[in-house]
Design a protein around this motif. Structure first.
Motif, mmCIF file in Angstrom:
data_model
loop_
_atom_site.group_PDB
_atom_site.id
_atom_site.type_symbol
_atom_site.label_atom_id
_atom_site.label_comp_id
_atom_site.label_asym_id
_atom_site.label_seq_id
_atom_site.Cartn_x
_atom_site.Cartn_y
_atom_site.Cartn_z
ATOM 1 N N THR A 47 -16.276 -14.211 29.346
ATOM 2 C CA THR A 47 -16.640 -15.502 29.934
ATOM 3 C C THR A 47 -17.704 -16.142 29.041
ATOM 4 N N ALA A 48 -18.028 -17.424 29.348
ATOM 5 C CA ALA A 48 -18.810 -18.196 28.387
ATOM 6 C C ALA A 48 -20.135 -17.501 28.126
ATOM 7 N N GLY A 49 -20.952 -17.243 29.180
ATOM 8 C CA GLY A 49 -22.095 -16.382 29.033
ATOM 9 C C GLY A 49 -23.253 -16.949 28.280
ATOM 10 N N ASN A 50 -23.397 -18.308 28.292
ATOM 11 C CA ASN A 50 -24.680 -18.806 27.836
ATOM 12 C C ASN A 50 -25.665 -18.576 28.951
ATOM 13 N N SER A 96 -26.789 -18.210 23.710
ATOM 14 C CA SER A 96 -25.413 -17.706 23.916
ATOM 15 C C SER A 96 -25.451 -16.180 23.814
ATOM 16 N N VAL A 97 -25.962 -15.580 24.887
ATOM 17 C CA VAL A 97 -26.192 -14.131 24.900
ATOM 18 C C VAL A 97 -24.874 -13.359 24.758
ATOM 19 N N THR A 98 -23.832 -13.852 25.406
ATOM 20 C CA THR A 98 -22.570 -13.103 25.360
ATOM 21 C C THR A 98 -22.027 -13.031 23.942
ATOM 22 N N GLU A 99 -22.182 -14.139 23.188
ATOM 23 C CA GLU A 99 -21.703 -14.117 21.801
ATOM 24 C C GLU A 99 -22.508 -13.123 20.980
ATOM 25 N N ARG A 115 -24.200 -10.532 22.152
ATOM 26 C CA ARG A 115 -23.896 -9.165 22.605
ATOM 27 C C ARG A 115 -22.534 -8.715 22.081
ATOM 28 N N ASN A 139 -27.139 -16.011 12.397
ATOM 29 C CA ASN A 139 -27.085 -17.461 12.584
ATOM 30 C C ASN A 139 -27.346 -17.840 14.040
ATOM 31 N N SER A 140 -26.905 -16.996 14.980
ATOM 32 C CA SER A 140 -27.233 -17.266 16.389
ATOM 33 C C SER A 140 -28.737 -17.117 16.612
ATOM 34 N N SER A 167 -30.600 -20.108 15.411
ATOM 35 C CA SER A 167 -30.467 -21.219 16.355
ATOM 36 C C SER A 167 -31.491 -21.069 17.482
#
Lengths: 215, 152, 204
Positions: B1-4, B17-20, B22, B93-94, B97
């Motif tokens: 799921t999106a998970g921001n 954007s923790v899910t990305e 993780r 890169n995350s 950001s």
């Protein structure tokens, strides 16, 4: 005690299997060894200096060891290790990868209680509890461990074979305006967005709405 | 799921954007942690866990840690595995950001540094500098879930 | 002495619904198979890692003139991209995308949506557009646009329950996608209206 001659093949696939933070160390017997192999187990908290022996898992012949008690603080991460012995020989210590109880556990489906009236069904969901040392121990719901925990609830109309999905954050759901005298089957799943974890769907709990008295 | 996830550090509010991050870390966790043989020392948790940091200091320690990872850690984590390198780039890169967003809070005095966070961050740097740079960087990268678990 | 292999030209990005593709014009060398390799560089690499470039191995020495870069464009920062050609031992210079690419510029299309009335229940089924997507679903009683209700739906590929309906009036639904990572939404889908099924009113 002096170390034995360690040329025994190593235990294999040493890993944690964790469900609701009941953390059990598992491994496979060394290749080519029949019965009679004994094992001992130690564990360590990542970042802390020492390995700690697990006395209840010393000279055991089974291939698992429950380390739930030792790894119950889910703010820490852990390693565990196993050594095999046979006929005066021993293997090397074989370690797990780093185990993070918070992200590496699996979650059971929620408990589902269903009741019905003539035109509605009510569903009560209960998240599983975190493993605890003893039945008298303090109960901690996984809801407290994962504050973002939500439920997906699937409702199947057995007559029309149509399935609806509800996504709920609290633990109760009432589905109104249903058909009287109709069987509905409910199953539910837990999902957590971060860390990304989800249970399977529970088994189906079926119930019929009461018959329409005026009909 | 999106998970921001929106993190509220007092008046500093940032979306991460923790899910990305993780999922990027989960893809390389076993590989990176296997390169870190030192069980007896943690960069982030030694001697005290991040969980001991007072909530008023959480914003500053988070800001300092994102700077730490961007400025010091990722560049020393290059491996021979191109898949791992791509995932590290995605995490880096995350982090860049997020570091920018925290930097804005810091400039607007919404992310103040107290005594405790300064001491804690000094300890983290001491742990880091206690190892050779590659081992320290790989160990820090392997502890990313400690940071994310604590943040959440 | 062999002529220098020209660098790929017309390098551009096709980005729709958070799926990003790099495309370029083919380099023509009579009787030869030309192969291409793609590399990317994020803002981190430019500012903290000596402007290093990272190869995309799925797009190393490929014959196609398109590369799916979605998995590598996984942060909301400015990326550089470049392609070069190889024929046997001959290799071209890098052709570089003009300007940066930031996924925040992806084009978002309205979601495919199916609205269902099942008895007194209003339901919706939405297409699976990938893990980055959520859906903002608006629904209202026809003629009462001012009392519009909203639901954020994350489940896809299932019939999701929105609400119960009164017998009689039509209920209308429209949806838009929302991508948290870039904090942007698509335009709304076409509105679809349905009516509760089943003869008797709910208040009998």
């Amino acid at each position: 005690s002096g170390e034995l001659y360690c040329s025994l093949p190593n235990p294999r696939n040493v890993h944690f299997e964790s469900i609701n933070m009941k953390n059990v160390l598992h491994w496979s017997a060394p290749e080519g060894t029949g019965d009679g192999v004994l094992y001992k187990v130690k564990y360590s908290v990542y970042g802390v200096g020492k390995w700690i022996r697990k006395p209840e898992c010393k000279n055991i012949n089974r291939t698992w060891c429950d380390l739930s008690s030792e790894t119950s603080d889910y703010e820490e991460q852990y390693y565990a290790s196993v050594k095999a012995f046979l006929n005066g020989m021993c293997s090397d210590w074989m370690e797990t990868t780093r185990f993070n109880p918070l992200t590496d556990t699996k979650i059971d489906p929620p408990m589902v209680i269903v009741s019905s009236t003539e035109k509605s069904i009510s569903i009560i969901l209960t998240a599983p509890e975190k493993w605890k040392r003893s039945p008298e121990g303090e109960s901690i719901s996984l809801l407290q461990v994962y504050p973002g925990l939500q439920y997906n609830v699937s409702v199947l109309n057995k007559k029309t074979k149509k399935r609806w999905l509800f996504s709920v954050s609290n633990n109760t759901l009432v589905v109104p305006w249903l058909e009287p005298g109709t069987a509905y089957c409910v199953s539910a799943q837990i999902y957590v967005t971060t860390p990304l974890l989800h249970s399977g769907f529970s088994k189906e709990y079926c119930i019929a709405t009461l018959k329409d008295k005026t009909a | 799921t999106a998970g921001n996830k929106i993190f509220h550090f007092g008046s500093c509010r940032i979306s991460v954007s923790v899910t990305e991050i993780r999922s990027g870390f989960a893809a390389i966790k076993a590989n990176i942690q296997a390169r870190d043989p030192i069980r007896t020392l943690s960069i982030l948790s030694y001697p005290h866990s991040l969980h001991k940091v007072k909530s008023s200091d959480r914003c500053c320690i988070t800001y300092q840690l994102f700077n730490f990872y961007v400025d010091k850690v990722f560049k020393h984590c290059k491996t021979e595995d191109s898949y791992v390198n791509r995932k590290i780039s995605s995490i880096a890169n995350s982090f860049l950001s997020v570091k920018r967003k925290l930097g804005q809070c810091h400039e607007q005095n919404k992310c103040m540094c107290g005594q405790e966070s300064t001491e804690k961050f000094k300890q983290i740097l001491a742990n880091y500098e206690g190892l050779n740079v590659t081992s320290a960087a790989i160990k820090s990268l392997g502890e990313l879930d400690i940071l994310l678990d604590w943040m959440e | 002495e062999d002529a220098l292999l020209p660098a790929p030209q017309n390098i551009s990005i096709l980005s729709t619904n958070m799926k990003h593709f790099l495309t370029w014009s083919p380099v023509i060398v009579q009787g030869e198979t030309v192969r291409y390799s793609v590399e990317f560089q994020g803002e981190y690499e430019r500012e903290y890692a000596n402007e290093s470039w990272i190869p995309i191995c799925e797009c190393s020495l490929i014959t196609a003139t398109v590369c799916n870069i979605t998995e590598d464009i996984s942060a909301t920062v400015a990326y550089n991209l470049r392609v070069r050609a190889d024929v046997g031992a001959r290799r071209s210079e890098w052709g570089t995308l003009k300007g940066f690419f930031n996924r925040i510029t992806t084009s978002l299309t309205p979601p495919l949506m199916k609205v269902i009335a099942d008895g007194y229940h209003l339901l919706v089924e939405l297409e699976d557009m990938g893990p980055a997507f959520q859906f903002c679903v608006l629904y209202w009683k026809k003629g009462q646009e001012s009392r519009m209700q909203q639901k954020v739906v994350k489940e896809v590929g299932s019939v999701v329950h929105l609400d119960t309906m009164e017998a009689g009036p039509e209920y209308c639904v429209k949806a838009q996608t929302y991508v948290e990572a870039i904090n942007r939404s698509s335009s709304f889908s076409q509105t679809q209206c349905v009516r509760a099924q089943g003869g008797r009113s709910m208040w009998l």
